[in-house]
Design a protein around this motif. Structure first.
Motif, PDB file in Angstrom:
ATOM      1  N   GLN A 281       0.858  -1.160  -0.201  1.00 10.72           N
ATOM      2  CA  GLN A 281      -0.050   0.172  -0.058  1.00 10.72           C
ATOM      3  C   GLN A 281       0.894   1.339   0.025  1.00 10.72           C
ATOM      4  O   GLN A 281       1.848   1.483   0.843  1.00 10.72           O
ATOM      5  CB  GLN A 281      -0.799  -0.004   1.271  1.00 10.72           C
ATOM      6  N   SER A 486      -3.494   2.514  -4.552  1.00 15.24           N
ATOM      7  CA  SER A 486      -4.554   1.928  -3.691  1.00 15.24           C
ATOM      8  C   SER A 486      -4.223   0.346  -3.806  1.00 15.24           C
ATOM      9  O   SER A 486      -3.849  -0.347  -4.908  1.00 15.24           O
ATOM     10  CB  SER A 486      -6.089   2.092  -3.938  1.00 15.24           C
ATOM     11  N   GLN A 488      -6.491  -3.643  -2.297  1.00 13.07           N
ATOM     12  CA  GLN A 488      -7.360  -4.046  -1.780  1.00 13.07           C
ATOM     13  C   GLN A 488      -7.398  -5.652  -1.782  1.00 13.07           C
ATOM     14  O   GLN A 488      -7.184  -6.286  -3.180  1.00 13.07           O
ATOM     15  CB  GLN A 488      -8.776  -3.647  -2.061  1.00 13.07           C
TER      16      GLN A 488
END
Length: 777
Positions: A281, A486, A488
């Protein structure tokens, strides 16, 4: 001068022969002029007589029982009787075949095993010794008929075809008559709802086909989803942003790259996924490699009956038997070539004629593509011109004026026309880009695909691409530095197998139970499948009619009767397991093909059939002596005569299931175990009106043994599993209370109600507090 007698399969075919040959004189049951007499069968005029004709009934009795079996007539001893309503036409044919005016005979029935058999039954019954020839054509156009008449085949060339026809007929009679009586004697009963016996029908091809569907259902029921995560990151480069998915470079792609391999590279457990997210990240990274390549996608193969059925099933929801009936009608209207083919190719001698077939389409709705195709070279290569079987691929005929077609006929005709047009256009060209980005020693893969030239896809656009479209990536360079904007972890689950559609089942039957996508392998296994290309649709229809399967929207679901039969064979009858072995039944089909080619005597084929049946009957006799009789479940009732045609005729309608208000005491004992009787009733089943109870893997109807398919699985819906209280609310009010904590694909959390989308099948959808409805993500 004597006359030539041509015997067609049906009156419509005879009319086309008469029109082509200028035979205008109409008589009772035939056409005639100075040179030809043209008559017809009406399908099969004969049928094999029932087993009772071979029995000493005062000794063995009239009631079905194991002690009457087996009944296995020898070759030459099978007894035939005229079918109801065919005696008049048989007398016409008999008189013509014996007429001194007739000097020679031409068999002009459909050019396949079944067409040869129905002629052969008449020929052998009359005992004619006149010179005999075979008309072998692939369309009913005047051009094809004239060419066929100029190249008549001597009868010796189809001797094997006739023998194989008898082998199929005798073998199926032996299997069906003996084993249906044997299984019904032990496992049948009286159905009090229908007020008739619950017959346990067994068939050489029918029973292994049922086993395919039942075993698929068991795989779905026993499936345990495995949770996993995929890690997705977005990177910022100097030229713009792009996304990539984490992958493990240690899991090497094989040369035959497939979806399973790709998934294995990217699947992670939750802890490892979170670790990677935290690790990369916001961190800088570097583009390890950028690969650009151009790929080509060739046009699809021309249709055979199987691929046509699969495509029509996916596109329109048509059943297999419906596709065959439509294709046969198009053939008789001279719109397409012979449809009952298992070949996707054309022979070399057709190449010079292809432009005539194309020019016949100049007045069709596809005239602009036809004009463009006419300017292109003739189609070539092994994807078009190749080795063929008895009949070539299905293509439009040379007829320019096609008669009025029904809406469904037009759909199938247009599919065949479009597939034919595809072969005149070049491959589709793609630009593919593959980017590997490395951040903190973790690898991310980005793929882009852009259609450069549509080629044949302008005709049959199977992908949602237009020229120049696709995943657009910024201009990226090897060793370029990027930043992780980003990252995830996306939570996912492995998916259970899918139920068969009729098209899927046809493909599985063709591959003897194996889903075969590879075209070369499919060619190698042709002739070893369940049934033939012309009979598979009828087999599925029989399974539906006999209460073994249900059509639920576009998919097939086994009933309790079908499931119990296959479980009985698998668990209790080891010798009868050949009945559910797709490979063994496929081998028998292959041996019939050997009979057809003259490589195996019909007597040897029948010896193998009789040996298998004797073994199974002996096993049933032992079962009765040691275990007694065990009635199987009843088939569900149907809604109406056919129970499967929707008002629009566009797709198969689910059969309605009965509310079992009248069940015998014995049937009720089988239906409910002591444990199930004590289970809490959560509400009324929306499919059949029975009670819904909680099971280990879901909430199901208590009438499941009678065929009710209603089930609410306990599989997570966006991370949430239904509770008994929520199911109660659904069954009573049609919606749950507001459920919080759902998680979407992108990881965001939301709240919603669950409401019915289709109550009878247990299908749900979301309803949000602002009444904005959507399907679960």
């Amino acid at each position: 001068m004597g006359k030539t007698l041509i015997i067609a399969e049906k009156p419509s075919q005879a009319r086309e022969y008469a029109k082509t040959l200028g035979v205008k004189g109409k008589r009772e049951g035939y056409f005639e002029n100075d040179e030809y007499i043209i008559s017809w069968c009406i399908g099969h005029l004969f049928e094999l007589k029932a087993p009772e004709n071979y029995m000493d009934l005062p000794k063995v009795g009239k009631r079905w029982s194991i002690r009457r079996l087996p009944v296995l007539p020898r070759l030459g001893e099978f007894q035939y009787g005229l079918k109801s309503g065919t005696a008049k036409q048989f007398k016409v044919l008999q008189g013509l075949l014996r007429s001194p005016e007739v000097q020679q005979v031409i068999c002009g029935t459909d050019a396949d095993r079944e067409g040869q058999l129905l002629f052969q039954e008449v020929w052998d019954a009359v005992g004619s010794k006149k010179p005999l020839f075979r008309l072998w054509i692939s369309s009913l156009t005047q051009e094809a008929i004239r060419e066929g008449m100029s190249k008549l085949r001597p009868v010796g060339e189809v001797e094997g075809l006739a023998q194989a026809g008898y082998g199929r007929s005798y073998g199926d009679w032996d299997f069906g008559m003996n084993l249906t009586e044997g299984f019904t004697a032990l496992f049948g009963s009286f159905d009090p709802v229908r007020k008739k016996p619950n017959v346990i029908s067994i068939g050489r091809v029918q029973t292994p086909t049922l086993a395919l569907v039942v075993e698929q259902e068991w795989a779905i029921e026993n499936f345990v989803p495995v949770a996993y995560v995929e890690v997705e990151a977005e990177f910022a480069s100097g030229q713009g942003s792009y996304k990539g998915k984490w992958f493990d470079p240690a899991v090497k792609n094989t040369r035959d790259k497939n979806q399973e391999t790709d998934n294995a590279q990217m699947m992670l457990d939750l802890d490892r996924g979170k670790e990677i997210v935290a690790k990369v990240q916001g961190k800088p990274g570097r583009i390890r490699s950028v690969k650009d390549k151009e790929t080509k996608e060739p046009h699809p193969l021309l249709f055979d009956l199987t691929s046509l059925t699969v495509s029509a099933s996916k596109r329109y929801g048509f059943g297999a038997e419906k596709v065959l009936k439509i294709a046969q009608s198009l053939y008789e209207k001279k719109a397409i070539t012979y449809p009952r083919t298992d070949c996707n190719y054309l022979p070399p001698d057709m190449l010079p004629k292809l432009k005539v077939h194309l020019q016949a389409l100049e007045q069709s709705p596809f005239a602009s593509w036809v004009k463009e195709a006419l300017d292109n070279p003739l189609p070539g290569g092994k994807r078009v011109i190749n080795e063929i079987t008895a009949h070539h691929a299905i293509i439009p005929t040379t007829e320019k004026m096609i008669p009025n077609l029904s809406p469904d006929e037009r759909k199938i005709w247009e599919m065949i026309v479009l597939r034919f047009l595809c072969i005149w256009f070049p491959p589709a060209r793609y630009a593919e880009k593959e980017v590997v980005t490395v951040v903190e020693e973790e690898f991310f893969l980005t793929k882009g695909k852009t259609l450069l030239e549509s080629g044949w896809k302008k005709i049959e656009n199977t992908e949602k691409y237009t020229e120049g479209s696709g995943l657009q990536l910024p201009l990226l360079q090897q060793n370029e530095e990027v930043v992780t904007r980003s990252c995830q972890a996306l939570q996912k689950e492995t998916k259970p197998p899918k139920r068969y559609t009729q098209g899927d089942l046809i493909k599985a039957m063709e591959g003897a139970g194996k889903e075969i996508e590879d075209e070369t392998l499919r060619r190698q296994l042709k002739g070893k499948g369940l049934g033939t290309v012309a009979t598979r649709g009828a087999i599925i229809e029989n399974l539906l009619d006999r209460g073994y399967l249900l059509q639920q929207q576009k998919v097939l679901v086994p009933t309790a009767k079908g499931t119990e039969l296959i479980r009985l064979i698998k668990e209790r009858l080891p010798r009868a397991q050949l009945l559910i072995s797709a490979e063994m039944t496929g081998q028998m089909e292959y041996e019939l093909a050997q009979v057809e080619r003259g490589e195996l005597p019909l007597s040897r084929y029948m010896e193998k059939v009789e040996e298998a049946i004797r073994g199974i009957i002996e096993e049933l006799r032992h079962y009765e002596a040691t275990r007694g009789k065990k009635p199987l479940a009843f088939a569900p009732q149907k809604a109406g005569a056919s129970g499967r045609k929707s008002k629009s005729n566009l797709e198969e309608k689910p059969q309605e299931l009965p509310v079992q208000a009248k069940v015998t005491k014995a049937a009720k004992t089988r239906q409910e175990s002591p444990a199930s009787a004590a289970e809490e009733n959560l509400g009324i089943c929306p499919s059949c009106g029975g009670g819904v109870v909680e099971r280990e893997k879901g909430y199901g109807c208590q009438n499941w043994k009678n065929g009710c398919p209603f089930i609410l699985w306990k599989n997570p819906i966006c991370g949430k599993v239904l509770t008994p209280a929520q199911v109660k609310s659904l069954l009573k009010k049609g919606k749950t209370n507001l459920i919080k904590g759902f998680r979407s694909k992108n990881g965001s959390v939301f709240a919603a109600y669950l409401v019915w989308e289709d109550p009878s099948s247990g299908k749900l959808k979301f309803e949000f507090e602002n009444n904005d409805r959507a399907k679960p993500g």
